[in-house]
Enzyme design. Structure first.
Site, PDB file in Angstrom:
ATOM      1  N   HIS A 180       0.739  -1.115  -0.099  1.00 29.93           N
ATOM      2  CA  HIS A 180       0.033   0.072  -0.123  1.00 29.93           C
ATOM      3  C   HIS A 180       0.784   1.101  -0.010  1.00 29.93           C
ATOM      4  CE1 HIS A 180      -3.757  -2.409   1.756  1.00 29.93           C
ATOM      5  NE2 HIS A 180      -3.298  -2.772   0.619  1.00 29.93           N
ATOM      6  N   LEU A 191      -3.355  -9.784   5.803  1.00 29.29           N
ATOM      7  CA  LEU A 191      -3.096  -9.356   4.196  1.00 29.29           C
ATOM      8  C   LEU A 191      -1.974  -8.478   3.919  1.00 29.29           C
ATOM      9  CD1 LEU A 191      -6.791  -8.657   3.331  1.00 29.29           C
ATOM     10  CD2 LEU A 191      -5.656 -10.565   3.022  1.00 29.29           C
ATOM     11  N   PHE A 192      -0.991  -8.052   4.953  1.00 32.05           N
ATOM     12  CA  PHE A 192       0.259  -7.779   4.891  1.00 32.05           C
ATOM     13  C   PHE A 192       0.331  -6.423   4.043  1.00 32.05           C
ATOM     14  CE2 PHE A 192       0.484 -12.264   4.137  1.00 32.05           C
ATOM     15  CZ  PHE A 192       0.499 -12.695   5.453  1.00 32.05           C
ATOM     16  N   CYS A 193      -0.560  -5.479   4.535  1.00 38.10           N
ATOM     17  CA  CYS A 193      -0.615  -4.072   3.782  1.00 38.10           C
ATOM     18  C   CYS A 193      -0.558  -4.146   2.057  1.00 38.10           C
ATOM     19  CB  CYS A 193       0.127  -3.181   4.342  1.00 38.10           C
ATOM     20  SG  CYS A 193      -0.109  -2.592   5.951  1.00 38.10           S
ATOM     21  N   ALA A 194      -1.051  -5.388   1.400  1.00 33.25           N
ATOM     22  CA  ALA A 194      -1.230  -5.667   0.153  1.00 33.25           C
ATOM     23  C   ALA A 194      -2.236  -6.258  -0.187  1.00 33.25           C
ATOM     24  CB  ALA A 194       0.190  -6.339  -0.197  1.00 33.25           C
TER      25      ALA A 194
END
Length: 455
Positions: free
Chosen positions: A129, A374-377
């Site tokens: 992100h 979701l790992f900032c993705a």
């Protein structure tokens, strides 16, 4: 693996010393264990050498650029030397600027604020992100996730071929995925961008801690990275590269340090003459200790040798993949295939488990810290998990809208400070949890799966 890489692998059998390597944590099942920090992709522990360098400087801390006193002058020299060290670490070109920021996110937002009018931005949906979201004031083309490095280049070339060749354009691409760890074809993407009159910025947040990054060799226009992923604490980041767009843009922040001259007008307003160099975008008192820490980490990694560090890391990746190869319930996530070159970042799902539940059990029962979610993705992880029909447990499952599945994954990540034992313990723990299940009951609290201690 090449002969030189094998030799390098043998030469670095021990991890680099980091803070926290002897920290013990309690287990919900009783007793304590040395904490296995396997969440380097979020924040890597500080190198001991970095901490020592910061501690040696701390008594001499002073404000930079504005003081006549000895400590102020010493701090100014330290700050500007840190800038030169980072430029050398990145193999910057003559004329490139190094701007100190707070993080990769801050760096890319700074660049977004400096885009020329009418600039088009091209970015893959696979981005973190930090590099997917800053371009809100530009016309953005979001490209589908490619399934091979070659397809990535072809996708970009097709997209760029349809743009106005006379207007400014920027491509933003990661060097190594924060989800899959896979290395992206940065040099080839840069060549494609330049062939179509576009510039390119490299998000090196996950690449710089693991591999040497040369602005000159990769031929990228800018590079951004974060200190906290490079074994340096204190919230510093870097944006390095071409000066013209930064020089022509309004200052990222208005204030002292960014201004060269301020005069009062008769109508009550003020006229400002801004600096043209890096100071233009470094308003306020800078994070001198953070910049010093980043420079110290750059030196320490360079002295350790990236070839040796990468070879050791490749071995640890093999330990994980080979150690879980005969566990069919474990599925690793990948864009380019299981054999694609990658840094020490691996994400996976486990059949029958919600990922938050599995990560909680690793922490509570084995003292292993990983990341789930979701790992900032989000677009990338949803793409990778969208077709997965495996059942997931309920503990910690994030809320999903009507018709949506609860999607999240587990990420294990490591680097220069990771002991072999921590990775081996992780493999044993995964195998045991899959085979035997959790030994404790868990419940959801504030959206997180945690051990149930109510009994």
């Amino acid at each position: 693996m090449s002969v030189s890489a094998v030799a390098a692998d043998r030469s670095v059998r021990a991890p680099l010393p980091v803070l926290g390597r002897d920290v013990t944590v309690p287990l919900v099942t009783g007793g304590e264990v040395t904490y296995a920090a396997l969440d380097y992709a979020a924040s890597a522990p500080a190198l001991q050498q970095v901490w020592d360098d910061v501690a040696a400087y701390a008594p001499y801390y002073g404000s930079v650029h504005r003081g006549a006193g000895y400590l102020s002058q010493l701090s100014t020299d330290l700050f500007e030397n840190a800038r030169r060290t980072v430029a050398e670490f990145l193999d910057c070109r003559t004329g490139d600027q190094v701007v100190f920021t707070r993080s990769t996110t801050d760096s890319l937002n700074l660049l977004a604020a400096a885009l020329p009018d009418g600039c088009e931005v091209f970015v893959f949906e696979t981005e973190h992100h930090a590099s997917l979201l800053p371009w809100r004031d530009a016309r953005v083309t979001c490209l589908d996730a490619p399934r091979s490095p070659r397809r990535a280049v072809e996708t970009l070339e097709r997209a760029l071929a349809g743009r106005d060749p006379h207007g400014p354009a920027l491509v933003c691409v990661t060097g190594a995925s924060n989800v899959t760890g896979e290395l992206w074809p940065v040099r080839e993407l840069a060549a494609a961008a330049h062939a179509h009159g576009a510039r390119i910025v490299l998000d090196a947040a996950q690449l710089a801690p693991h591999h040497a990054v040369s602005v000159t060799d990769l031929d990228v226009d800018w590079v951004a990275f974060s200190g906290h992923k490079l074994y340096a604490p204190f919230g510093s980041g870097v944006l390095a590269g071409r000066a013209d767009w930064l020089r022509e843009a309004e200052p990222y922040l208005a204030g002292g340090g960014a201004s060269r001259k301020v005069t009062r007008r008769e109508d009550g307003g003020v006229d400002v003459e801004w600096h043209e160099g890096a100071a233009r975008h470094e308003a306020g008192s800078p994070n001198v200790i953070g910049a010093h820490a980043v420079a110290s980490a750059c030196k320490a990694l360079t002295e350790a040798g990236f070839e040796a560090l990468a070879a050791r890391e490749e071995r640890l990746v093999r330990v994980v993949r080979e150690g879980l190869a005969d566990v069919p319930e474990v599925r690793f996530l990948s864009l380019f295939g299981d054999d694609a070159p990658r840094v020490g970042v691996l994400s996976f799902v486990v059949e029958g488990w919600n990922s938050s539940h599995f990560a909680a059990a690793l922490s509570a029962e084995y003292g292993i810290g990983v990341r789930d979610g979701l790992f900032c993705a989000h677009p990338l992880v949803r793409t990778l998990l969208g077709g997965d029909a495996r059942a997931q447990g309920e503990c910690g499952a994030p809320e999903a809208g009507p018709g949506e599945k609860s999607l999240n994954a587990i990420r294990v990540s490591f680097g220069a400070g990771t002991p072999d034992e921590h990775v081996e313990r992780f493999v044993r723990a995964v195998r045991e949890l899959v085979r035997d299940g959790a030994r404790w009951n868990y419940r959801t609290v504030d959206g997180r799966c945690v051990p149930d201690t109510s009994a």
